[in-house]
Design an enzyme around this catalytic site. Structure first.
Site, PDB file in Angstrom:
ATOM      1  N   TYR A  32       0.841  -1.210   0.000  1.00 57.11           N
ATOM      2  CA  TYR A  32       0.000   0.000   0.000  1.00 57.11           C
ATOM      3  C   TYR A  32       0.871   1.253   0.000  1.00 57.11           C
ATOM      4  CZ  TYR A  32      -4.820  -1.700   0.741  1.00 57.11           C
ATOM      5  OH  TYR A  32      -6.065  -2.237   0.587  1.00 57.11           O
TER       6      TYR A  32
ATOM      7  N   ARG B 200       3.109  11.361  -8.691  1.00 59.79           N
ATOM      8  CA  ARG B 200       2.309  11.787  -9.843  1.00 59.79           C
ATOM      9  C   ARG B 200       1.439  12.985  -9.491  1.00 59.79           C
ATOM     10  NH1 ARG B 200      -1.350   8.879 -13.999  1.00 59.79           N
ATOM     11  NH2 ARG B 200      -1.611  11.082 -14.478  1.00 59.79           N
TER      12      ARG B 200
ATOM     13  N   ASP C  77       1.593  16.895 -11.078  1.00 60.36           N
ATOM     14  CA  ASP C  77       0.425  17.646 -11.544  1.00 60.36           C
ATOM     15  C   ASP C  77       0.361  19.021 -10.889  1.00 60.36           C
ATOM     16  OD1 ASP C  77      -0.235  15.490 -13.031  1.00 60.36           O
ATOM     17  OD2 ASP C  77      -2.091  14.994 -11.969  1.00 60.36           O
TER      18      ASP C  77
ATOM     19  N   MET D  79       0.459  22.762 -12.611  1.00 63.36           N
ATOM     20  CA  MET D  79      -0.595  23.768 -12.442  1.00 63.36           C
ATOM     21  C   MET D  79      -0.021  25.091 -11.940  1.00 63.36           C
ATOM     22  SD  MET D  79      -3.944  21.794 -11.060  1.00 63.36           S
ATOM     23  CE  MET D  79      -3.176  20.717  -9.882  1.00 63.36           C
TER      24      MET D  79
ATOM     25  N   PHE E  41      -6.150  19.330 -12.744  1.00 63.89           N
ATOM     26  CA  PHE E  41      -6.711  19.547 -11.400  1.00 63.89           C
ATOM     27  C   PHE E  41      -7.651  18.421 -11.009  1.00 63.89           C
ATOM     28  CE2 PHE E  41      -9.593  22.716 -13.699  1.00 63.89           C
ATOM     29  CZ  PHE E  41     -10.791  22.075 -13.479  1.00 63.89           C
TER      30      PHE E  41
ATOM     31  N   ASN F 200      -2.373  -1.349   8.228  1.00 65.29           N
ATOM     32  CA  ASN F 200      -1.950  -2.739   8.052  1.00 65.29           C
ATOM     33  C   ASN F 200      -0.666  -3.027   8.806  1.00 65.29           C
ATOM     34  OD1 ASN F 200      -3.355  -4.763   6.214  1.00 65.29           O
ATOM     35  ND2 ASN F 200      -3.666  -2.848   5.128  1.00 65.29           N
TER      36      ASN F 200
ATOM     37  N   ASP G 181      -2.872 -11.545  12.742  1.00 70.13           N
ATOM     38  CA  ASP G 181      -3.174 -10.971  11.434  1.00 70.13           C
ATOM     39  C   ASP G 181      -4.516 -10.265  11.566  1.00 70.13           C
ATOM     40  OD1 ASP G 181      -3.318 -10.345   8.660  1.00 70.13           O
ATOM     41  OD2 ASP G 181      -2.104 -12.087   8.217  1.00 70.13           O
TER      42      ASP G 181
ATOM     43  N   ASN H 102      -8.219  -8.839   2.872  1.00 73.16           N
ATOM     44  CA  ASN H 102      -7.254  -7.755   2.943  1.00 73.16           C
ATOM     45  C   ASN H 102      -6.458  -7.672   1.645  1.00 73.16           C
ATOM     46  OD1 ASN H 102      -6.061  -5.660   4.322  1.00 73.16           O
ATOM     47  ND2 ASN H 102      -4.571  -6.965   5.377  1.00 73.16           N
TER      48      ASN H 102
ATOM     49  N   SER I 250      -8.626  -6.271  -1.123  1.00 75.16           N
ATOM     50  CA  SER I 250      -8.685  -4.805  -1.067  1.00 75.16           C
ATOM     51  C   SER I 250      -7.449  -4.189  -1.712  1.00 75.16           C
ATOM     52  CB  SER I 250      -8.762  -4.324   0.384  1.00 75.16           C
ATOM     53  OG  SER I 250      -9.958  -4.727   0.973  1.00 75.16           O
TER      54      SER I 250
ATOM     55  N   THR J 256      -7.394  -1.836  -5.103  1.00 74.42           N
ATOM     56  CA  THR J 256      -6.809  -0.495  -5.110  1.00 74.42           C
ATOM     57  C   THR J 256      -5.740  -0.380  -6.195  1.00 74.42           C
ATOM     58  OG1 THR J 256      -7.162  -0.440  -2.730  1.00 74.42           O
ATOM     59  CG2 THR J 256      -5.716   1.241  -3.649  1.00 74.42           C
TER      60      THR J 256
ATOM     61  N   THR K  38     -12.042  -0.323  -0.540  1.00 72.49           N
ATOM     62  CA  THR K  38     -12.005   0.390   0.745  1.00 72.49           C
ATOM     63  C   THR K  38     -13.133  -0.073   1.660  1.00 72.49           C
ATOM     64  OG1 THR K  38     -11.093   2.269  -0.424  1.00 72.49           O
ATOM     65  CG2 THR K  38     -11.920   2.670   1.783  1.00 72.49           C
TER      66      THR K  38
ATOM     67  N   THR L  18     -11.990  -3.165   3.194  1.00 74.41           N
ATOM     68  CA  THR L  18     -11.013  -2.849   4.243  1.00 74.41           C
ATOM     69  C   THR L  18     -11.711  -2.392   5.510  1.00 74.41           C
ATOM     70  OG1 THR L  18      -9.352  -2.194   2.623  1.00 74.41           O
ATOM     71  CG2 THR L  18      -9.075  -1.347   4.853  1.00 74.41           C
TER      72      THR L  18
ATOM     73  N   THR M 226     -11.590  -6.806  12.913  1.00 69.59           N
ATOM     74  CA  THR M 226     -10.300  -7.106  13.539  1.00 69.59           C
ATOM     75  C   THR M 226     -10.198  -6.452  14.910  1.00 69.59           C
ATOM     76  OG1 THR M 226      -9.279  -7.159  11.353  1.00 69.59           O
ATOM     77  CG2 THR M 226      -7.800  -6.955  13.240  1.00 69.59           C
TER      78      THR M 226
ATOM     79  N   HIS N  27     -17.954  14.133   2.962  1.00 70.68           N
ATOM     80  CA  HIS N  27     -17.477  14.742   4.194  1.00 70.68           C
ATOM     81  C   HIS N  27     -16.928  13.724   5.190  1.00 70.68           C
ATOM     82  CE1 HIS N  27     -16.273  18.232   6.272  1.00 70.68           C
ATOM     83  NE2 HIS N  27     -16.382  17.450   7.323  1.00 70.68           N
TER      84      HIS N  27
ATOM     85  N   GLU O 142     -15.468  11.215   4.382  1.00 71.51           N
ATOM     86  CA  GLU O 142     -14.182  10.872   3.779  1.00 71.51           C
ATOM     87  C   GLU O 142     -13.066  11.790   4.291  1.00 71.51           C
ATOM     88  OE1 GLU O 142     -12.812   8.637   2.079  1.00 71.51           O
ATOM     89  OE2 GLU O 142     -11.081   9.551   1.102  1.00 71.51           O
TER      90      GLU O 142
ATOM     91  N   TYR P 239     -12.780  12.923   7.181  1.00 66.05           N
ATOM     92  CA  TYR P 239     -12.359  12.413   8.492  1.00 66.05           C
ATOM     93  C   TYR P 239     -11.767  11.019   8.389  1.00 66.05           C
ATOM     94  CZ  TYR P 239     -14.073  16.673  10.251  1.00 66.05           C
ATOM     95  OH  TYR P 239     -14.207  18.008  10.469  1.00 66.05           O
TER      96      TYR P 239
ATOM     97  N   SER Q 187      -0.994  11.062  18.080  1.00 67.72           N
ATOM     98  CA  SER Q 187      -1.144  10.720  19.491  1.00 67.72           C
ATOM     99  C   SER Q 187      -0.055   9.748  19.925  1.00 67.72           C
ATOM    100  CB  SER Q 187      -2.520  10.108  19.731  1.00 67.72           C
ATOM    101  OG  SER Q 187      -3.526  11.008  19.343  1.00 67.72           O
TER     102      SER Q 187
ATOM    103  N   SER R 144     -10.421  11.954  26.981  1.00 69.45           N
ATOM    104  CA  SER R 144     -10.941  13.045  26.152  1.00 69.45           C
ATOM    105  C   SER R 144     -10.543  12.843  24.690  1.00 69.45           C
ATOM    106  CB  SER R 144     -10.416  14.385  26.666  1.00 69.45           C
ATOM    107  OG  SER R 144      -9.017  14.454  26.483  1.00 69.45           O
TER     108      SER R 144
ATOM    109  N   THR S  73     -11.853  18.823  17.857  1.00 69.99           N
ATOM    110  CA  THR S  73     -10.537  18.943  17.225  1.00 69.99           C
ATOM    111  C   THR S  73      -9.623  19.803  18.086  1.00 69.99           C
ATOM    112  OG1 THR S  73     -11.806  18.945  15.178  1.00 69.99           O
ATOM    113  CG2 THR S  73      -9.458  19.334  14.991  1.00 69.99           C
TER     114      THR S  73
ATOM    115  N   LYS T 114      -8.236  17.883  20.951  1.00 71.28           N
ATOM    116  CA  LYS T 114      -7.092  17.065  20.567  1.00 71.28           C
ATOM    117  C   LYS T 114      -5.806  17.889  20.548  1.00 71.28           C
ATOM    118  CE  LYS T 114      -9.292  13.442  17.888  1.00 71.28           C
ATOM    119  NZ  LYS T 114      -8.371  12.312  18.002  1.00 71.28           N
TER     120      LYS T 114
ATOM    121  N   HIS U  68      -7.528  26.858   2.022  1.00 71.50           N
ATOM    122  CA  HIS U  68      -8.042  26.272   3.268  1.00 71.50           C
ATOM    123  C   HIS U  68      -7.911  24.749   3.270  1.00 71.50           C
ATOM    124  CE1 HIS U  68     -10.612  24.680   6.332  1.00 71.50           C
ATOM    125  NE2 HIS U  68     -11.376  24.129   5.401  1.00 71.50           N
ATOM    126  N   PHE U  69      -8.426  24.086   2.223  1.00 68.84           N
ATOM    127  CA  PHE U  69      -8.443  22.624   2.371  1.00 68.84           C
ATOM    128  C   PHE U  69      -7.050  22.024   2.214  1.00 68.84           C
ATOM    129  CE2 PHE U  69     -10.089  22.656  -2.148  1.00 68.84           C
ATOM    130  CZ  PHE U  69      -9.078  21.932  -2.733  1.00 68.84           C
ATOM    131  N   HIS U  70      -6.154  22.721   1.487  1.00 69.31           N
ATOM    132  CA  HIS U  70      -4.772  22.244   1.519  1.00 69.31           C
ATOM    133  C   HIS U  70      -4.147  22.480   2.892  1.00 69.31           C
ATOM    134  CE1 HIS U  70      -5.173  22.162  -2.904  1.00 69.31           C
ATOM    135  NE2 HIS U  70      -4.263  21.212  -2.848  1.00 69.31           N
TER     136      HIS U  70
END
Lengths: 200, 662
Positions: free
Chosen positions: B63, B73, B77, B81, B105, B126, B137, B144, B147, B151, B203, B206, B213, B286, B288, B290, B301, B317, B361, B364, B421-423
């Site tokens: 994986y 790759r 890209d 851009m 993009f 894994n 395992d 497994n 999957s 992919t 997925t 998985t 498991t 959405h 996804e 998380y 952690s 907590s 968040t 954390k 923002h999302f980057h």
């Protein structure tokens, strides 16, 4: 939990508590999501007829009733197959699996006939959003039943060749979960799609 | 009917030198790898030890290989851009035609999420989770492998689109009706659909696998509230996978029916409803986010506790925050389209839910900081990535709360502000976490650590490069620049885009350093060797095994009595304890079935993309037959005899003695 210990007997192997059976439950939950998305889609566009036919114009409740009966009886006969499994009566399992298969095949046959009729009368899935959603929702259920039939055929072969072993019993248990699950989904299809469609 | 469907020689983009060059590099690399394997006579080794394996550790490594290929790759890209936008100002059209820019993009987003992020985090799961919970395992080793190969075959489809036909230009979200057949009749969208569909099914499997498991395979004594945090976040991520990925499966299937069978789910005519595409896509999309970010939180952690030599602050907590995030992730999807004419009440509900998700968040973030507080912090590479993450991610989180306000979102949506923002959350939040995990568990997977010097260079390249590349995009967003522009008229934007392009080059330095780091580490592996299996003074059971762990992980399944199970064992002096007598161990057999299913899936996807119906039928039936044949196999386990276990363990204990641990 030891893998070797799993399925020490037919009884323990077909208890819902083994790890494989638990995993299969989780898979069924993911399938619930698939169907609930399709139901959501159907309900959203069920009045988008695009000038095409509406539900009460095309649904033949008599055929749908026959389909429902075939599927409900197939669940009973599968239950009888499982009872025979627990009694370790190989021929009984084979007999009731075969009968289940026939009921299931009847269901799929009736559904295919309904679909062909609709397409023949110009009410195919490309007619309107309503019909797209109808064919997709009902067809997804029918596809599941078809895979269930393939699975029944495979398990028939396994029981015939291998006899009743813990592994075979464990697989039959999961197949029965799958089969009853499809029954439940069909009840919702019947109510949401056909009954509600005719009442409208 | 044409035997090759829509596929002709004209499908290969001869006229595009960039694509032909990229394709030549790709095919050249593939040939070089195949030739190398042949030259060194490693085919048998490769087949028996890797391609047919069901061992979670090797599957994890494969994986990671997929993830790094697609990281490269996707990054190329991004460079292209940035270069385009740095030049294409005030009448200049740059060097890329609009269609190619749109493919870039689309491909960048698709690859970074599905073929970099997902394989990376599943790879780390894994490698680490079965050993963290004291298992031999995963619950379903064969699934497994299925999957993994699904992919891989989906990734191969994306690769194939480079030189056969073209990839989608509809954005990584593929909004209908633009992705529908009337606006987009080519094969690009079909490549996108089938690559996502195949990898998405992998997925889902998985998700089921790791959920079972963790629920069922934990070592005795490991109650829920003794599970390591990475195991916790993996559990939550896999619950999300099982519940969210079917939604993606459905929305892709419905788009497929629109495109292939002329149905009217999302079309502009026939009564279709395009909002349903967007709703259903983000019902998956959405959660996804998380799915991508929670495992990274788990890594952080582990890293915070291990490298501060201290128990994680606020374990309860942290667990609670993880569960709350997982739950809330299903309640915020509308914030991806505030502007699409919901009533204000609905927008407000989703806006509040979105802001609420910032609370766990934040919990954390404080927990990690307090874990470091008064700890004896060691600044190894995983720790660097953690600190870089905490600072950078907090900025991204705050711009996220800004965007959660519908009034602001009406101004900022679809602008470069959103891109920044999302980057700004995904790069530190997901990628830095995955890199931290990569450096943290690399010695576990391969038996030697990664080089620190080049690791530091790579870290600084990524961190500084990130700021230089993305902070200008915030400004550009405020200046009104929309996202995804192939060229633009306003010359005031250009200086910022040039700075951003320069930032991308600094990141390139980080990427290259990471490649050099790997080479240097392999070359110096004897000095970097991890003899004990516990190079970081670890706290969880994954460090109680040798590096790499024996095939069966644990000769004797350990008993857990504390959150930091391994630290507890070391303190009580019961770590590395040998049993009086070793026992036989049952392990799953290798199988080619998963590889066959993956290969057939690639050809099935290819056939469906190009309308080669006979091939689709053959491969479809082939997959069903393979599943049935495998399903009838009663002989899928084998026994490692106690003597062999003892030999392997003796070998390790000799090393431990040499290192003075026992």
């Amino acid at each position: 939990m030891s893998h070797a210990a799993e399925g020490a007997s037919v009884h323990t192997a077909s208890s819902p508590n083994t790890m494989v059976n638990f995993g299969f439950w989780v898979y069924l939950m993911s399938d619930v999501i698939i169907f609930s998305m399709l139901f959501t889609m159907f309900v959203t566009v069920q009045s988008h007829y695009n000038g095409g036919p509406q539900g009460h114009q095309i649904f033949e409740l008599r055929d749908v009733f026959l389909e429902t009966m075939a599927l409900l009886f197939s669940s009973i006969t599968f239950g009888l197959a499982m009872l025979n499994l627990h009694a370790e009566k190989k021929n009984g399992v084979l007999l009731w699996l075969a009968i289940t298969f026939l009921f299931g095949a009847t269901f799929v046959g009736l559904e295919v006939r309904e679909f062909l009729n609709l397409v023949h009368h110009g009410a195919g899935p490309d007619t309107s959003a309503f019909l797209s959603a109808f064919f997709t929702l009902v067809g997804t259920h029918g596809t599941h039943v078809t895979f269930g039939l393939i699975w029944i055929a495979v398990m028939f072969g396994q029981v015939a060749v291998k006899g009743i072993s813990p592994k075979v019993g464990s697989r039959l248990f999961r197949l029965s979960l799958f089969w009853h699950f499809l029954d439940i989904v069909w009840i919702v299809v019947f109510s949401t799609v056909y009954l509600a469609g005719v009442v409208q | 009917m044409d035997i090759l469907g829509k596929l002709t020689l004209q499908s290969i983009p001869y006229d595009n030198p960039i694509l032909m060059f990229a394709g030549a590099i790709m095919i050249g690399t593939a040939i070089a790898v195949l030739a190398g394997v042949t030259y060194f006579g490693k085919w048998k080794y490769l087949y028996t030890e890797w391609l047919t394996t069901v061992d979670h550790k090797k599957i994890g490594v494969m994986y990671l290989i997929i993830a790094f290929i697609f990281l490269l790759r996707g990054f190329i890209d991004a460079l292209m851009m940035r270069a385009q936008q740095a030049f294409a100002s005030g009448g200049s059209e740059g060097y890329l035609p609009p269609h190619h820019f749109a493919e870039l993009f689309t491909g960048h987003g698709t690859m970074m999420i599905f073929f970099m992020g997902m394989p990376f985090l599943i790879g780390l799961m894994n490698i680490a989770v079965p050993t963290q919970i004291g298992a031999r395992d995963v619950a379903f080793p064969y699934l497994n492998a299925v999957s993994l190969w699904l992919t891989a075959s989906a990734g191969m489809l994306v690769m194939a689109s480079l030189i056969i036909g073209s990839f989608s230009d509809a954005g990584w979200t593929g909004y209908a009706p633009y992705s529908g057949i009337s606006a987009n009749p080519g094969v690009g969208v079909d490549y996108w659909i089938w690559a996502l569909q195949i990898s998405g099914i992998g997925t889902t499997i998985t998700g089921i696998n790791f959920f079972v498991t963790i629920m069922r395979e934990r070592a005795p004594g490991m109650k829920f509230m003794r599970m390591p945090l990475f195991t916790w976040t993996t559990l939550c991520t896999n619950i999300l996978m099982v519940l969210a990925f079917p939604a993606l499966t459905v929305v892709l299937a419905l788009l497929t029916f629109d495109r292939y069978l002329g149905m009217h789910f999302f079309t502009s005519d026939g009564g279709g409803n395009q909002m349903m595409f967007i709703n259903m896509f983000w019902v998956w999309g959405h959660p996804e986010v998380y799915i991508l970010i929670l495992p990274a939180f788990g890594v952080f952690s582990e890293v915070a506790a291990t490298f501060s030599n201290k128990r994680l602050f606020g374990y309860v907590s942290m667990v609670g925050a993880t569960m709350v995030i997982a739950l809330l992730s299903f309640t915020v999807w509308v914030h991806h389209f505030f502007t699409m004419a919901q009533d204000p009440l609905r927008n407000s509900i989703f806006a509040i839910a979105t802001m609420v998700i910032g609370v766990p968040t934040g919990v954390k973030i404080y927990d990690w900081i307090f874990t470091m507080y008064r700890g004896r912090v060691r600044f190894n590479l995983p720790m660097l990535w953690l600190i870089g993450f905490i600072i950078t991610f907090t900025i991204g989180g705050m711009t996220g709360v800004m965007l959660a306000i519908p009034g602001i979102d009406f101004k900022m949506h679809n602008s470069e502000f959103l891109v920044a923002h999302f980057h700004n959350v995904l790069i530190p939040g997901m990628l830095f976490g995955l890199f931290a995990g990569y450096h943290y568990w690399f010695p576990k997977a391969f038996g030697f650590r990664l080089d620190e010097k080049w690791g530091r260079r790579s870290f600084w390249g990524w961190l500084i490069g990130f700021y230089v590349a993305f902070m200008p995009l915030y400004v550009l967003g405020l200046m009104g620049m929309p996202r995804r522009m192939v060229s633009y008229a306003d010359p005031a934007w250009q200086p910022f885009l040039i700075v951003a392009a320069f930032g991308a080059l600094i990141v390139l330095f980080g990427v290259v350093s990471m490649a050099i780091q790997l080479i240097v580490s392999v070359r110096n592996r004897e000095q970097l060797r991890d003899i004990t299996g516990d190079p970081w003074n670890g706290r969880t059971l994954d460090w109680a095994t040798s590096s790499p762990p024996a095939h069966y992980n644990f000769a004797v399944i350990p008993t857990v009595e504390d959150i930091d199970a391994f630290t507890d064992m070391k303190e009580r002096g019961v770590a590395y304890r040998r049993p009086d007598k070793y026992e036989d161990i049952e392990m799953p057999r290798s199988t080619p079935a998963a590889l066959v299913i993956g290969a057939l899936s690639f050809f099935l996807g290819f056939a469906l993309i190009w309308h080669i119906w006979w091939l689709a039928a053959v491969t479809g039936v082939g997959i069903i037959v393979t599943v049935i044949v495998r399903g009838c196999n009663d002989n899928t386990w084998y026994t490692i005899p106690a003597e062999e276990v003892e030999r392997t363990e003796n070998e390790w204990f000799r090393q431990l003695e040499k290192a003075g641990v026992v």
